[in-house]
Write an enzyme that holds these catalytic residues in place. Structure first.
Site, mmCIF file in Angstrom:
data_model
loop_
_atom_site.group_PDB
_atom_site.id
_atom_site.type_symbol
_atom_site.label_atom_id
_atom_site.label_comp_id
_atom_site.label_asym_id
_atom_site.label_seq_id
_atom_site.Cartn_x
_atom_site.Cartn_y
_atom_site.Cartn_z
ATOM 1 N N ASP A 172 -8.020 -3.830 -1.048
ATOM 2 C CA ASP A 172 -7.621 -4.938 -0.188
ATOM 3 C C ASP A 172 -8.309 -4.694 1.158
ATOM 4 O O ASP A 172 -8.705 -3.569 1.458
ATOM 5 C CB ASP A 172 -6.098 -4.933 -0.029
ATOM 6 C CG ASP A 172 -5.627 -5.972 0.954
ATOM 7 O OD1 ASP A 172 -6.099 -7.110 0.877
ATOM 8 O OD2 ASP A 172 -4.797 -5.625 1.815
ATOM 9 N N ASP B 138 -2.157 -2.345 0.806
ATOM 10 C CA ASP B 138 -1.131 -1.912 1.748
ATOM 11 C C ASP B 138 0.262 -1.967 1.143
ATOM 12 O O ASP B 138 1.226 -1.535 1.768
ATOM 13 C CB ASP B 138 -1.189 -2.721 3.047
ATOM 14 C CG ASP B 138 -0.953 -4.210 2.815
ATOM 15 O OD1 ASP B 138 -0.572 -4.581 1.699
ATOM 16 O OD2 ASP B 138 -1.151 -4.991 3.758
ATOM 17 N N ASP C 12 0.506 -6.953 -2.065
ATOM 18 C CA ASP C 12 -0.412 -6.641 -3.163
ATOM 19 C C ASP C 12 0.292 -6.014 -4.361
ATOM 20 O O ASP C 12 -0.359 -5.444 -5.232
ATOM 21 C CB ASP C 12 -1.513 -5.687 -2.672
ATOM 22 C CG ASP C 12 -2.444 -6.363 -1.678
ATOM 23 O OD1 ASP C 12 -2.838 -7.510 -1.940
ATOM 24 O OD2 ASP C 12 -2.743 -5.762 -0.651
#
Length: 663
Positions: free
Chosen positions: A332, A556, A560
């Protein structure tokens, strides 16, 4: 060493001294047996006891049973030989038990060392929480009894017992037990703090936001305590292998003791049963699977312990195995490769503003305290740039938006809001205000179009704040999400240890994503994705890779979670205080340093390399010695090496998992 380990060491020394002394005592027969029985019982009584208990409980075929049968058989065979005028193998029988205990001691010390690494992490468990009573006195209570919203007091040197928000005080926190990093963290009023950190300086009053059972420290401790429950395929294979291997070799040893004797009798030859009995006992000692049964779990345990000491929580040895096979790493962007905070990265005044800036009211006249506005900013962006930033910061001073905060932080001086009047906030556009007699409009391109002003369209990549001053375009301020200092080095380190492809998935714009990807040297980037799109992108990559290759996703852990769960292994970055990270990820990095991912993979690969070294070494030596023992070319001393020697070497090799330094 623990008291128990010291006791074993004293027994080993005493038994070794007695055995060495008996070597020079010229006695034979039953007296020799009785004398050798003393060191044998000193060193082996606990093994004999475990073997008997195993038989009683139906768990017969283990290493204690093999050691007991082999050594008791050797001692009894020695008695038989002594009775027939042949010197008995008493010394060999005692030596087998002695060296076995030495190997067990090595294993115990190695496990203890690994446990101490994990215990250092377990030390984050708080013993109490300080709660003020009605009279203002502090009362120490069990953290489990503290309700959400309670005000607790944490004094210097104490652990923060429960997650919360600082209501009063400022201090420095030691987070090393959670993150593995020695750099302390500052905490002040309004900051969120998590349990397990140690308060180093000032007194903090914290209003709790969670119950103890839901706090960060409880979740981490639960992960560590349950990590041994999830075994790697290699570890499960060794467990199953030993379950079938041990009874198989016991039957083989029995056959070796009986079948040749029967064949000799049928052929009319001497039975030579004592010869075949010695070979069978030697076969039993050689076949003991201690090296595999002990060293393989110890290797994984050492890998998990070594990782925890560096602030990396691995939820089980199965995830170490997957990490070692990872060839694709998907990231990410925000909060993982970048800091996830807006910062002013450039101030670009227009040519017209640069010419007119000096005609604006004196900067010190805009400050109630007489401090020159933009003094700090002017040093970084020039006089005109500093003044443009100052005007934008003042105009945005009433807003709590992250962009507004970044403008005020970049300005760096105290803002007197009394100078700001006639504030008009236009949703989706920006703000218009009067700043010390100067009309300022700060916002996006829509605001400039609404005001009918031509603005600079040739801007950099990031969020743009256009500023108009007294009805004229003054320039723009570029605000960007800052890339972490370690991100580029992390990508390089991953490729160095064998990762084939690094990919970034982000919901940000294509221009921003491409710039970050080029800056970090990523192989592929996909931008403007929703959470569901990220899952689809990961599934496409999973279909692309080879069957034995694994894909890791690092995020994080907040938005996600679906992708963390879908990847072969999910890695939560910057997981301090993130419930979603701890729940959804398989590996949790207790700070926001992406270099820890390369470190975790390096630890996993070293651990698996050691596991395979021990398997090949142990099975290879044992196979060779078993053949030699069966044909009479290996005596009891060779058997001791094949069992205890191999186990000690394998354990020493496994201990290397505790220590890892990147090359």
């Amino acid at each position: 060493m623990t008291k128990k380990q010291k006791l074993v060491l004293y027994r080993i020394i005493l038994a070794a001294v007695l055995m060495a002394a008996l070597y020079f005592v010229p006695v034979k027969g039953y007296l020799r047996f009785a004398l050798y029985l003393i060191p044998y019982m000193i060193i082996g009584y606990d093994i004999l006891r475990k073997a008997v208990l195993g038989i009683v409980h139906g768990e017969i075929f283990d290493e204690n049973f093999l050691m007991a049968v082999a050594t008791v058989g050797a001692m009894l065979l020695g008695v038989y030989n002594e009775a027939h005028g042949v010197e008995g193998e008493f010394a060999e029988g005692v030596a087998v038990m002695l060296f076995y205990q030495i190997g067990e001691l090595f294993q115990s010390v190695a496990v203890g060392k690994s446990r101490r690494n994990i215990s250092a992490l377990m030390d984050i468990r708080p013993d109490y929480a300080n709660v003020e009573d009605e009279s203002g006195n502090l009362e120490q209570v069990d953290p489990d009894d503290v309700e959400v919203g309670t005000m607790i007091v944490v004094r210097p040197g104490e652990k923060i017992p429960i997650d919360g928000i600082v209501a009063e005080g400022n201090s420095t926190l030691n987070t090393s037990a959670l993150t593995g990093e020695s750099v302390p963290r500052e905490a002040g009023i309004g900051d969120e703090v998590i349990s397990g950190c140690v308060n180093l300086s000032g007194v903090l009053r914290i209003r709790t936001t969670r119950e103890f059972g839901e706090s960060t420290v409880s979740k981490i401790l639960d992960l560590v305590e349950n990590s041994s429950m999830k075994k790697a395929r290699t570890e499960n294979f060794i467990t199953k292998f030993a379950r079938y291997y041990t009874p198989a070799v016991c039957i083989s040893a029995l056959a070796l003791a009986v079948v040749p004797v029967l064949i000799n009798l049928c052929m009319g030859n001497p039975a030579n049963w004592n010869v075949w009995m010695i070979r069978a006992l030697t076969f039993l000692v050689i076949s003991c699977p201690c090296a595999l049964v002990i060293s393989i779990p110890l290797s994984f345990f050492g890998g998990i312990g070594g990782a925890s000491a560096k602030g990396i929580l691995v939820k089980g040895s199965n995830y170490l195995e997957v990490l070692a096979q990872t060839k694709y790493v998907v990231f990410d962007k925000t909060g993982t490769l970048t800091k996830g905070v807006f910062q002013v990265s450039g101030v670009y005044p227009s040519e017209a503003f640069q010419g007119e800036a000096s005609a604006l009211p004196a900067a010190d006249g805009m400050s109630a305290g007489g401090e020159e506005i933009g003094r700090t900013a002017a040093e970084r962006y020039g006089e005109a740039g500093g003044k443009l930033l100052a005007l934008a910061a003042y105009a945005e001073s009433y807003s709590s938006h992250p962009i507004s905060r970044s403008l005020r932080e970049a300005y760096g001086a105290e803002i007197s809001q009394a100078l700001v009047t006639d504030v008009e906030e236009i949703g989706g556009h920006g703000v218009i205000a009067n700043v010390g007699g100067v009309k300022v409009a700060a916002g996006n391109a829509k605001l400039m179009a609404k005001l009918g002003l031509e603005y600079d369209r040739n801007t950099g990549v990031g969020t743009i704040v256009h500023v108009a001053v007294n009805g004229s375009y003054g320039g723009y301020i570029l605000i960007s999400d800052v890339v972490k200092e370690q991100s580029a080095a992390a990508i390089t380190a991953l490729k160095k240890i064998g990762v084939k492809k690094t990919i970034m998935l982000t919901g940000d714009s294509a221009a921003v994503a491409q710039q970050v990807a080029e800056q970090l040297g990523l192989d592929e980037v996909k931008s403007e994705l929703l959470p569901g799109d990220k899952v689809e992108a990961v599934e496409a990559l999973l279909a692309e890779k080879l069957p034995k290759e694994r894909l890791a996703f690092a995020g994080d852990g907040i938005n996600d979670a679906p992708v963390l769960s879908r990847a072969d292994i999910g890695v939560a970055m910057g997981a301090l205080g993130s419930d979603a990270a701890i729940e959804a990820a398989d590996v949790v990095l207790m700070d926001d340093n992406p270099m820890k991912l390369a470190l975790a993979m390096g630890i996993a690969r070293k651990c698996m390399r050691i596991v395979y070294e021990n398997i090949v070494f142990a099975l290879g030596i044992k196979a060779a010695c078993l053949v030699l023992g069966a044909v009479g070319m290996a005596n009891m001393w060779v058997a001791i090496f094949a069992d205890v020697g191999v186990m000690v070497l394998a354990v020493l090799n496994a201990v290397r998992c505790l220590h890892y330094t990147s090359e």
